[in-house]
Every structure is written in C-alpha cells, then in structure tokens.
Motif scaffolding. Sequence first.
Motif: not given
Length: 214
Positions: A195-208
């Motif tokens: 995992v390089s980045s993990a963004e928690l949004t109101d739609m769930g996780w968006r990960i690169t």
Amino acid sequence: MDGATIQNRVYRGYAKAAAKIGIAHDQYRPAGALTPLATGNKLASLPASFNAESFTYGKPNKYGKPTWYAIVDGAQTRVGDYLVGPSGTFFIAAQQALLPILAVECNRTIDILRPQQQTGVGAVGYGGDTDDNETLLMQAWPASVLQGAKGEKNETNLPGDVRSPWWAVLLPALPGILLRTADIITDDLGRRLLVSSAELTDMGWRITAMQALT
C-alpha cells in the motif's frame, strides 16, 4: 412532502423496477474483519439489476470502470453491503439522498496484513518483514483491484526488467480498521501489493498499491 417521504418513494420505485428486470442476488452485511461473505452474514436474497451509470441501459461498461448504478430496494440495503449473484459481486458504495445507488464491482478477493513494526534499538535481532510476523487485518474481502495509471521502475534497471505495476483498490470501510502506508495486500491470484496510500472516504477505502516483484 418532505425529503424522507420522497426518498422512501424513490426506493419503492427501485424495488418495483428490480422485481421486473432484476435477478436474485444474495445480500451480505459484514459483521467483522474476517470472511464477509460467510453464511452467517447473509441477510436476504434481493432482486437487483446493475447498469453502467445509465438508467436507459443504453451503453455497456468500459475497461477500468468498476462503478455501476444498482437498481435494488435501497430501504433494505446500506453502504458496505455486498450483493452476490449472476451479475457478479458488488458492494454498495453510496446511498446518497435522492441520488442513484452507487455500487462497485469486485473482481478479486483480498487479505490485508500489517508488517511487524520494529520497536527495539541497538543490537536487536532481524527486524524485517516475514510471513510469521505479519498481523492479519482483513481476510477474504471481495474488492475492486484494477490496473493503475503508472508503473515503478525497478531499482536494478537491467535491460530485461519491467516496471512494477501499480493497482487501484476499492474496498468497503470497516469500523475499527484503519489502513495505512506499507500495509500489505494479497489476492486470490497470489499477487502481493504494498500500500502506497490509503484514503478513507464516505464510500469506503480508495487505495493505491505497488505490486511487489520477486
């Protein structure tokens, strides 16, 4: 007429449409970090139909696009639920007021692990990551894992080397689980992603994540 009444009518309309054009899908609501599609997490079987973000059903979906509009009884579903059936495996990403229900198609099943964190100083034993010292955070989660827009050059840079692939991962959020840089994703194809980045949004996780090549 207030917004709640209008929303209920919209969901009733979705339910009627799904009953006409939908196909039965099993509904699962994850109860913990392990195996969200376990038998005990199944709530119901609901008719559902998915379109490529077009209620006219006038176009197909395209490469690299995991999001769909779900025609399903929204009064019975909530964000994070999975729908599994002949159309595939999807999780509900958003149920925003008076807007279409957004679903994400899952093409892989993943585990997420956390490598050991070195806490000692001075002369300590080997502190690198091994299978034995990784902590399992999430197990057997359907997710969208699609090719990212770039690749990373191999440090050795030999003539026959290829770039390390990058991947875009979409996953429901789970209360109490916070993902972070350097966590490890493994999938059902045996790939290992960092995992390089993990963004928690109101739609769930968006990960690169970058694929680890051995």
